[in-house]
Design a protein around this motif. Structure first.
Motif, short mmCIF file in Angstrom:
data_model
loop_
_atom_site.label_atom_id
_atom_site.label_comp_id
_atom_site.label_asym_id
_atom_site.label_seq_id
_atom_site.Cartn_x
_atom_site.Cartn_y
_atom_site.Cartn_z
N PRO A 39 0.78 -1.14 0.04
CA PRO A 39 0.10 -0.13 -0.01
C PRO A 39 0.97 1.39 -0.07
N GLU A 40 0.27 2.28 0.08
CA GLU A 40 0.79 3.57 0.01
C GLU A 40 1.07 3.95 1.27
N LEU A 41 2.68 4.56 1.36
CA LEU A 41 3.22 4.96 2.57
C LEU A 41 3.10 4.00 3.63
N TRP A 42 3.31 2.59 3.76
CA TRP A 42 2.87 1.71 4.72
C TRP A 42 3.91 1.78 5.83
N SER A 43 5.28 2.15 5.24
CA SER A 43 6.42 2.19 6.29
C SER A 43 6.22 3.30 7.26
N ALA A 44 5.98 4.48 6.53
CA ALA A 44 5.93 5.72 7.30
C ALA A 44 4.69 5.85 8.05
N GLY A 45 3.53 5.25 7.36
CA GLY A 45 2.22 5.44 7.76
C GLY A 45 1.61 6.77 7.50
N TYR A 46 0.69 6.69 6.54
CA TYR A 46 -0.06 7.84 5.82
C TYR A 46 -0.32 9.24 6.70
N PHE A 47 -0.86 8.86 7.90
CA PHE A 47 -1.48 9.89 8.61
C PHE A 47 -0.36 10.43 9.89
N HIS A 48 0.74 9.66 9.47
CA HIS A 48 1.84 10.14 10.57
C HIS A 48 2.56 11.54 10.09
N PHE A 49 1.71 12.70 9.66
CA PHE A 49 2.14 13.92 9.06
C PHE A 49 3.14 14.56 9.69
N ASP A 50 3.19 14.62 11.14
CA ASP A 50 4.11 15.33 11.93
C ASP A 50 5.53 14.70 12.01
N GLU A 51 5.75 13.30 11.24
CA GLU A 51 7.06 12.80 11.24
C GLU A 51 7.35 12.60 9.93
N TYR A 52 6.62 13.26 8.84
CA TYR A 52 7.07 13.24 7.47
C TYR A 52 8.28 13.52 7.05
N GLN A 53 8.81 14.68 7.66
CA GLN A 53 10.11 15.20 7.36
C GLN A 53 11.09 14.36 7.91
N ALA A 54 10.89 13.49 9.29
CA ALA A 54 11.86 12.59 9.76
C ALA A 54 11.88 11.25 9.08
N LEU A 55 10.65 11.00 8.51
CA LEU A 55 10.64 9.62 7.98
C LEU A 55 10.81 9.74 6.43
N ALA A 56 11.09 10.86 5.70
CA ALA A 56 11.37 10.89 4.33
C ALA A 56 12.54 10.36 4.06
N GLU A 57 12.92 9.61 2.90
CA GLU A 57 13.93 8.79 2.69
C GLU A 57 14.33 8.99 1.06
N THR A 58 15.39 8.50 0.72
CA THR A 58 15.63 8.70 -0.81
C THR A 58 15.59 7.26 -1.27
N LEU A 59 15.91 6.97 -2.58
CA LEU A 59 15.52 5.86 -3.26
C LEU A 59 16.56 4.61 -2.71
N THR A 60 17.57 5.19 -1.74
CA THR A 60 18.50 4.09 -1.45
C THR A 60 18.28 4.09 0.31
N GLY A 61 16.96 4.42 0.82
CA GLY A 61 16.62 4.45 2.11
C GLY A 61 16.18 3.03 2.54
N PRO A 62 15.82 3.04 3.67
CA PRO A 62 15.54 1.60 4.25
C PRO A 62 14.45 0.89 3.75
N THR A 63 13.24 1.46 3.34
CA THR A 63 12.23 0.81 2.70
C THR A 63 12.58 0.17 1.36
N VAL A 64 13.02 1.27 0.55
CA VAL A 64 13.57 0.69 -0.93
C VAL A 64 14.67 -0.48 -0.60
N SER A 65 15.34 -0.20 0.23
CA SER A 65 16.50 -1.15 0.25
C SER A 65 16.09 -2.62 0.62
#
Ligand SMILES: O=C(O)CCC(=O)C(=O)O
Length: 264
Positions: A39-65
């Motif tokens: 699903p969409e944004l499952w690792s960050a959690g779509y509704f965790h808006f206050d953490e978007y900045q902290a949970l942002a990652e690149t295409l080599t970040g933890p979710t993609v890796s």
């Protein structure tokens, strides 16, 4: 062609790292699928808006890796849903990614309709500006994201660009589940395509996600639908059905090239 839709919950009490480990175990247990969808944004959690900045990652970040390792180990195409992508200039986007069986990125889509109703997505994220369709061994595939389901012009363009299978990762709330069902079916019927729609489950920050991930065939038949909880939904599709349905009932050829030329 076997597809597994993995309907994930992202509870507030679980960290992203815990969730990535948990989902990795689920993915590694899937047997026989050629395509896995999350699903969409499952690792960050779509509704965790206050953490978007902290949970942002690149295409080599933890979710993609993690997903790239699993795709390569299992030898499958894996649509990892989406991540909050951090760009070099500081912008963030809701980026959907499809990985190939060697773990490489084969399709990237940045959500063009960012959502603003009871959501901070539109104020935190930058909308994307491209709409790729990629030719894969099982057909012409595009990925779009959640709210995009509501915009017929986007689907018309996907159809014009030749899409045969559209993957829709989502974090669609339970409150509008009937819209989810209606729109996923309508898009399949309108464009005589497969719609592979993988939604989130559970609740986040008091919002209940709708689940009911579903696959609709090019004739508009719902060939699989999950319930509301976490699930792995297995479904078998025949990609040749797109051609067969379009040949038997050739609606698409009757479309006018433009409707704004009709007189009033
Ligand atoms: O359009 C809707 O009702 C839901 C959209 C949404 O939740 C999203 O785009 O993440």
């Amino acid at each position: 062609m076997k597809i597994a839709l993995v309907q994930v919950a992202s509870p507030d009490s679980e960290t992203r790292e815990e969730r990535i480990d948990r989902v990795e175990a689920t993915l590694r247990d899937i047997k026989g699928a050629e395509l896995i969808v999350l699903p969409e944004l499952w690792s960050a959690g779509y509704f965790h808006f206050d953490e978007y900045q902290a949970l942002a990652e690149t295409l080599t970040g933890p979710t993609v890796s993690m997903c790239a390792r699993v795709a390569a180990d299992l030898g499958v195409h894996l649509h990892l849903g989406s991540i909050i992508e951090a760009h070099e200039d500081g912008r963030l986007s809701n980026t959907s990614i499809l990985l190939g069986p060697d773990g490489s990125v084969v399709h990237t889509y940045r959500k063009v309709h960012v959502f603003g109703y009871k959501s901070k997505e539109a104020s935190l994220l930058t909308a994307g500006s491209s709409l790729p369709v990629v030719q894969l061994p099982f057909g012409a595939v595009a990925g779009i994201t959640c709210y995009d389901l509501r915009f017929p012009g986007l689907w018309m363009e996907l159809s014009t660009r030749g899409a045969e299978i559209v993957i829709v990762p989502a974090a669609w709330p339970a409150a509008r589940r009937e819209h989810w069902r209606l729109l996923t079916t309508a898009r399949a019927v309108e464009h005589q395509i497969f719609v592979i729609a993988c939604n989130a489950a559970g609740s986040q920050e008091g919002a209940e996600l709708g689940g009911h991930s579903r696959v609709v065939d090019p004739a508009g038949k719902v060939i699989a639908e999950a319930d509301s909880g976490e699930a792995v939904l297995m479904v078998d599709i025949d990609p040749q059905q797109v051609n067969a349905v379009r040949t038997e009932f050739p609606v698409i050829g009757d479309r006018l090239a433009a409707y704004d030329t009709l007189t009033v």
